[in-house]
Design an enzyme around this catalytic site. Structure first.
Site, PDB file in Angstrom:
ATOM      1  N   GLN A 140       2.911  43.201  43.316  1.00 32.56           N
ATOM      2  CA  GLN A 140       3.847  43.233  42.529  1.00 32.56           C
ATOM      3  C   GLN A 140       4.541  42.872  43.335  1.00 32.56           C
ATOM      4  O   GLN A 140       5.182  42.196  44.606  1.00 32.56           O
ATOM      5  CB  GLN A 140       4.282  44.756  42.081  1.00 32.56           C
ATOM      6  CG  GLN A 140       3.495  44.744  41.031  1.00 32.56           C
ATOM      7  CD  GLN A 140       2.128  45.039  41.228  1.00 32.56           C
ATOM      8  OE1 GLN A 140       1.142  46.064  41.498  1.00 32.56           O
ATOM      9  NE2 GLN A 140       0.198  44.397  40.486  1.00 32.56           N
ATOM     10  N   LYS A 181       2.360  35.783  47.880  1.00 29.14           N
ATOM     11  CA  LYS A 181       2.087  37.391  49.328  1.00 29.14           C
ATOM     12  C   LYS A 181       0.517  36.527  49.014  1.00 29.14           C
ATOM     13  O   LYS A 181       0.491  36.638  50.136  1.00 29.14           O
ATOM     14  CB  LYS A 181       2.308  38.143  47.957  1.00 29.14           C
ATOM     15  CG  LYS A 181       3.233  39.524  48.095  1.00 29.14           C
ATOM     16  CD  LYS A 181       3.063  39.839  47.280  1.00 29.14           C
ATOM     17  CE  LYS A 181       2.519  40.551  45.511  1.00 29.14           C
ATOM     18  NZ  LYS A 181       3.674  39.460  44.157  1.00 29.14           N
ATOM     19  N   GLY A 189      -2.026  38.784  40.377  1.00 28.66           N
ATOM     20  CA  GLY A 189      -2.946  37.453  40.915  1.00 28.66           C
ATOM     21  C   GLY A 189      -2.012  36.982  41.394  1.00 28.66           C
ATOM     22  O   GLY A 189      -0.671  36.804  41.647  1.00 28.66           O
ATOM     23  N   HIS A 190      -2.827  37.097  42.531  1.00 30.05           N
ATOM     24  CA  HIS A 190      -2.514  36.157  44.217  1.00 30.05           C
ATOM     25  C   HIS A 190      -3.205  34.854  44.613  1.00 30.05           C
ATOM     26  O   HIS A 190      -4.520  34.693  44.719  1.00 30.05           O
ATOM     27  CB  HIS A 190      -2.160  37.214  45.243  1.00 30.05           C
ATOM     28  CG  HIS A 190      -1.984  38.806  45.197  1.00 30.05           C
ATOM     29  ND1 HIS A 190      -2.042  39.295  45.946  1.00 30.05           N
ATOM     30  CD2 HIS A 190      -1.072  39.007  44.722  1.00 30.05           C
ATOM     31  CE1 HIS A 190      -0.586  40.375  45.539  1.00 30.05           C
ATOM     32  NE2 HIS A 190      -0.694  39.931  44.557  1.00 30.05           N
ATOM     33  N   ASP A 197       4.856  38.097  42.324  1.00 29.07           N
ATOM     34  CA  ASP A 197       4.350  35.869  42.341  1.00 29.07           C
ATOM     35  C   ASP A 197       5.506  35.312  43.363  1.00 29.07           C
ATOM     36  O   ASP A 197       5.792  34.089  43.106  1.00 29.07           O
ATOM     37  CB  ASP A 197       4.571  36.003  41.008  1.00 29.07           C
ATOM     38  CG  ASP A 197       3.963  36.633  39.832  1.00 29.07           C
ATOM     39  OD1 ASP A 197       3.098  36.394  40.111  1.00 29.07           O
ATOM     40  OD2 ASP A 197       4.213  36.785  38.579  1.00 29.07           O
TER      41      ASP A 197
HETATM   42  P1  GDP Z   1       1.344  36.557  44.774  1.00 25.01           P
HETATM   43  O1  GDP Z   1       1.167  36.955  43.309  1.00 25.01           O
HETATM   44  O2  GDP Z   1       3.084  36.513  45.210  1.00 25.01           O
HETATM   45  O3  GDP Z   1       0.117  36.173  45.650  1.00 25.01           O
HETATM   46  O4  GDP Z   1       2.414  34.731  43.674  1.00 25.01           O
HETATM   47  P2  GDP Z   1       1.197  33.770  42.841  1.00 25.01           P
HETATM   48  O5  GDP Z   1      -0.321  33.176  43.306  1.00 25.01           O
HETATM   49  O6  GDP Z   1       1.162  35.059  41.593  1.00 25.01           O
HETATM   50  O7  GDP Z   1       2.619  32.801  42.528  1.00 25.01           O
HETATM   51  C1  GDP Z   1       2.520  31.843  43.618  1.00 25.01           C
HETATM   52  C2  GDP Z   1       2.659  30.824  42.862  1.00 25.01           C
HETATM   53  O8  GDP Z   1       3.467  29.583  43.558  1.00 25.01           O
HETATM   54  C3  GDP Z   1       1.852  30.338  42.797  1.00 25.01           C
HETATM   55  O9  GDP Z   1       0.715  29.087  42.056  1.00 25.01           O
HETATM   56  C4  GDP Z   1       1.091  29.453  44.562  1.00 25.01           C
HETATM   57  O10 GDP Z   1       0.045  28.410  44.970  1.00 25.01           O
HETATM   58  C5  GDP Z   1       2.369  29.235  44.682  1.00 25.01           C
HETATM   59  N1  GDP Z   1       3.118  29.032  45.615  1.00 25.01           N
HETATM   60  C6  GDP Z   1       3.423  29.549  47.000  1.00 25.01           C
HETATM   61  N2  GDP Z   1       3.805  29.145  47.294  1.00 25.01           N
HETATM   62  C7  GDP Z   1       4.361  27.729  47.344  1.00 25.01           C
HETATM   63  C8  GDP Z   1       5.322  27.315  47.920  1.00 25.01           C
HETATM   64  O11 GDP Z   1       6.058  26.847  48.430  1.00 25.01           O
HETATM   65  N3  GDP Z   1       5.764  25.790  46.947  1.00 25.01           N
HETATM   66  C9  GDP Z   1       5.111  25.506  45.908  1.00 25.01           C
HETATM   67  N4  GDP Z   1       5.189  24.652  45.141  1.00 25.01           N
HETATM   68  N5  GDP Z   1       4.413  26.538  45.772  1.00 25.01           N
HETATM   69  C10 GDP Z   1       3.907  28.119  46.073  1.00 25.01           C
HETATM   70  P1  IMO Z   2       1.516  40.371  41.749  1.00 23.87           P
HETATM   71  O1  IMO Z   2       1.229  41.117  43.056  1.00 23.87           O
HETATM   72  C1  IMO Z   2       4.653  40.191  38.391  1.00 23.87           C
HETATM   73  C2  IMO Z   2       4.839  42.721  35.543  1.00 23.87           C
HETATM   74  C3  IMO Z   2       4.328  43.153  34.402  1.00 23.87           C
HETATM   75  C4  IMO Z   2       5.692  43.873  33.301  1.00 23.87           C
HETATM   76  C5  IMO Z   2       5.499  45.085  34.858  1.00 23.87           C
HETATM   77  C6  IMO Z   2       4.140  46.142  34.254  1.00 23.87           C
HETATM   78  O2  IMO Z   2       0.687  38.901  40.937  1.00 23.87           O
HETATM   79  O3  IMO Z   2       3.102  39.965  42.016  1.00 23.87           O
HETATM   80  P2  IMO Z   2       1.504  46.390  34.785  1.00 23.87           P
HETATM   81  O4  IMO Z   2       0.640  45.298  33.630  1.00 23.87           O
HETATM   82  O5  IMO Z   2       1.527  46.618  35.767  1.00 23.87           O
HETATM   83  O6  IMO Z   2       1.888  47.435  33.633  1.00 23.87           O
HETATM   84  O7  IMO Z   2       2.910  45.388  34.142  1.00 23.87           O
HETATM   85  O8  IMO Z   2       5.674  44.398  35.732  1.00 23.87           O
HETATM   86  N1  IMO Z   2       4.146  42.536  36.391  1.00 23.87           N
HETATM   87  C7  IMO Z   2       3.857  41.666  37.224  1.00 23.87           C
HETATM   88  N2  IMO Z   2       4.826  40.863  37.195  1.00 23.87           N
HETATM   89  N3  IMO Z   2       3.630  39.938  39.562  1.00 23.87           N
HETATM   90  C8  IMO Z   2       2.423  40.574  39.013  1.00 23.87           C
HETATM   91  O9  IMO Z   2       1.495  40.893  40.139  1.00 23.87           O
HETATM   92  C9  IMO Z   2       3.162  42.440  38.622  1.00 23.87           C
HETATM   93  N4  IMO Z   2       2.221  42.639  38.072  1.00 23.87           N
HETATM   94  C10 IMO Z   2       3.178  43.228  37.201  1.00 23.87           C
HETATM   95  O10 IMO Z   2       4.734  41.517  33.885  1.00 23.87           O
HETATM   96  O11 IMO Z   2       6.784  42.988  33.316  1.00 23.87           O
HETATM   97 MG    MG Z   3       0.892  36.777  41.058  1.00 29.54          MG
END
Ligand code: GDP
Ligand code: IMO
Ligand code: MG
Length: 421
Positions: free
Chosen positions: A222, A16, A40-41, A13
């Site tokens: 991840q 990415k 979840g991107h 998270d």
């Molecule tokens: P990913 O899994 O690495 O793609 O990241 P996620 O989407 O799960 O989580 C990142 C969260 O931070 C999302 O809600 C994005 O919209 C938000 N986000 C990304 N970059 C920034 C930033 O620079 N500032 C803020 N405030 N939010 C951001």
């Molecule tokens: P992105 O790509 C954050 C965490 C889960 C749990 C552990 C194992 O959005 O960054 P799993 O479902 O793989 O058996 O879970 O890894 N986890 C993540 N945490 N971002 C993710 O993906 C994750 N994918 C798995 O919360 O602790």
């Molecule tokens: Mg994510």
């Protein structure tokens, strides 16, 4: 040409999705190489906020080839839902999405097994997203998994039934009650849906693209601290989330890897169980969660929050061979007058270490912090990194010096445009 890799350096998270979407116009190909719907991107642009789970984050850009590589575990049901959601936004993934015949299939019974195994672990549960990731990779490694290419075989139904029955037997043994029939119908429909996509040996496609001087961006899921070998085992996911995973997950040699973009939040978050040395259980942690909207993009769970962990970041940069660092969510720290970075861990015997080690993840350690002055709220997004407030530049310079890698991108908000490179 080379494959540039973008991957998370923390517990996932990091942002990415946002950056892959931002960089995608510079690339001909965007490819996912591991993980599955546990990811979840989030992408935000033109007032749209969209979360992708299995489809690469280059899908919103025109004329880009998107690949779901062999290292991915694919859930056909989630895949169908994702495609439908994209179609509502006038994006037609059939035009430019290729799915590897070698990617493993997640069956409905894999998801049930994930839940049953977690339940059986009780308080020691991993905190899995329960998307069937672990059981699907388990079947891959034990050489029993079904692959995307199998769905076109004449005896696919029999192969599927064999695996399903084996899974149901384990579920009965675990005393997990499960009514699979309804889900099975949805699954078999989703399999038919998947057949309408281009299923191909994407290792050929990627290598041909490279030979034709096309640029390729590999999108990690991840993060390094969730890597099955180097993460906080057993509280990890079931794949290699690191640069090496891009080679095995796409079929490209190590010599084909170019830049490695390591992406990290200016603080830390973690969702699910497991060690998190800098976790804050106080009001500051709550503020980080609220200002940063730290709730899971896949499960909606509140994310655990804490200050930046430098030893963990150095470790992640080392095992990934990071060539450029991207720092996310610097705007969130703007709300704090004082900001901390963990520079080492104090062990129970009083000594301080700056290196992440095997033992460290089990010991009760106390983070040692260095304090920085906050930079306040930014009035506008500057055009260059040079124009950032001096307090933020000081924070950046310290991290660069410590990790030994330059920070070449700073993100100041969730939107595509709130990015300085
Ligand atoms: P990913 O899994 O690495 O793609 O990241 P996620 O989407 O799960 O989580 C990142 C969260 O931070 C999302 O809600 C994005 O919209 C938000 N986000 C990304 N970059 C920034 C930033 O620079 N500032 C803020 N405030 N939010 C951001
Ligand atoms: P992105 O790509 C954050 C965490 C889960 C749990 C552990 C194992 O959005 O960054 P799993 O479902 O793989 O058996 O879970 O890894 N986890 C993540 N945490 N971002 C993710 O993906 C994750 N994918 C798995 O919360 O602790
Ligand atoms: Mg994510």
């Amino acid at each position: 040409m080379k494959v540039d890799v973008l991957l998370g350096l923390q517990w996932g998270d990091e942002g990415k999705g946002k950056i892959v979407d931002y960089l995608a116009p510079r690339y001909h190909v965007v490819a996912r190489f591991q993980g599955g719907p546990n990811a979840g991107h989030t992408l935000e642009f033109d007032g749209i906020k969209h979360v992708l789970h299995q489809i690469p984050s280059g899908i919103f850009r025109n004329n880009i080839v998107n690949i779901i590589g062999n290292g991915v575990v694919l859930d056909p049901i989630t895949f169908q839902q994702e495609v439908k959601a994209l179609e509502k936004l006038q994006v037609n993934p059939r035009e430019n999405l290729f799915v590897s015949t070698r990617a493993q299939l997640i069956l409905p019974t894999h998801r049930a097994l994930d839940t049953a195994y977690e339940k059986a672990k009780g308080k020691d549960k991993i905190g899995s997203t329960l998307k069937g990731i672990g059981p699907a990779y388990q079947d891959k490694v034990s050489r029993q998994g079904l692959r995307v290419g199998d769905i076109k075989l004449a005896d696919f139904a029999a192969r599927y039934a064999k695996q399903r029955d084996r899974h149901l037997q384990i579920l009965r043994h675990l005393k997990y009650k499960y009514d699979f029939e309804k889900e099975e119908k949805t699954f078999l429909k989703a399999i038919e849906f998947l057949k309408s996509f281009t299923l191909s040996d994407t290792e050929h496609l990627v290598n041909e693209k490279l030979q034709e001087h096309n640029t390729v961006l590999a999108e990690g899921a991840q993060g390094a601290m969730l890597d099955v070998d180097f993460g906080s085992y057993p509280f990890v996911t079931s794949s290699n989330t690191i640069t090496a995973g891009a080679c095995t997950g796409l079929g490209v040699p190590p010599s084909a890897i170019g830049e490695v973009y390591g992406i990290f939040k200016s603080y830390c978050t973690r969702v699910g169980s497991g060690p998190f040395p800098t976790e804050l259980h106080d009001e500051t942690g709550e503020q980080l969660r609220n200002y940063g909207h730290e709730f899971g993009a896949t499960t909606g769970r509140p994310r655990r929050t804490g200050w930046l962990d430098l030893p963990a970041l150095k470790y992640a940069a080392m095992i990934n061979g990071v060539t450029q660092l991207f720092m996310m969510k610097a705007d969130v720290l703007g709300a704090f007058k004082e900001i901390k970075i963990c520079t080492g861990y104090r062990l129970p015997d009083g000594s301080v270490v700056g290196k992440l080690s095997y033992n460290l993840m089990f010991d009760e350690v106390e983070p040692v912090y260095k304090t920085f002055e906050g930079w306040g709220e930014l009035a506008h997004i500057p055009d260059s990194l040079e124009e950032l407030p001096f307090q933020l530049k000081r924070y950046i310079r310290y991290i660069e010096e410590q990790v030994g890698v330059p920070i070449t991108l700073v993100s100041l908000g969730p939107d595509r445009q709130q990015t300085v490179m």
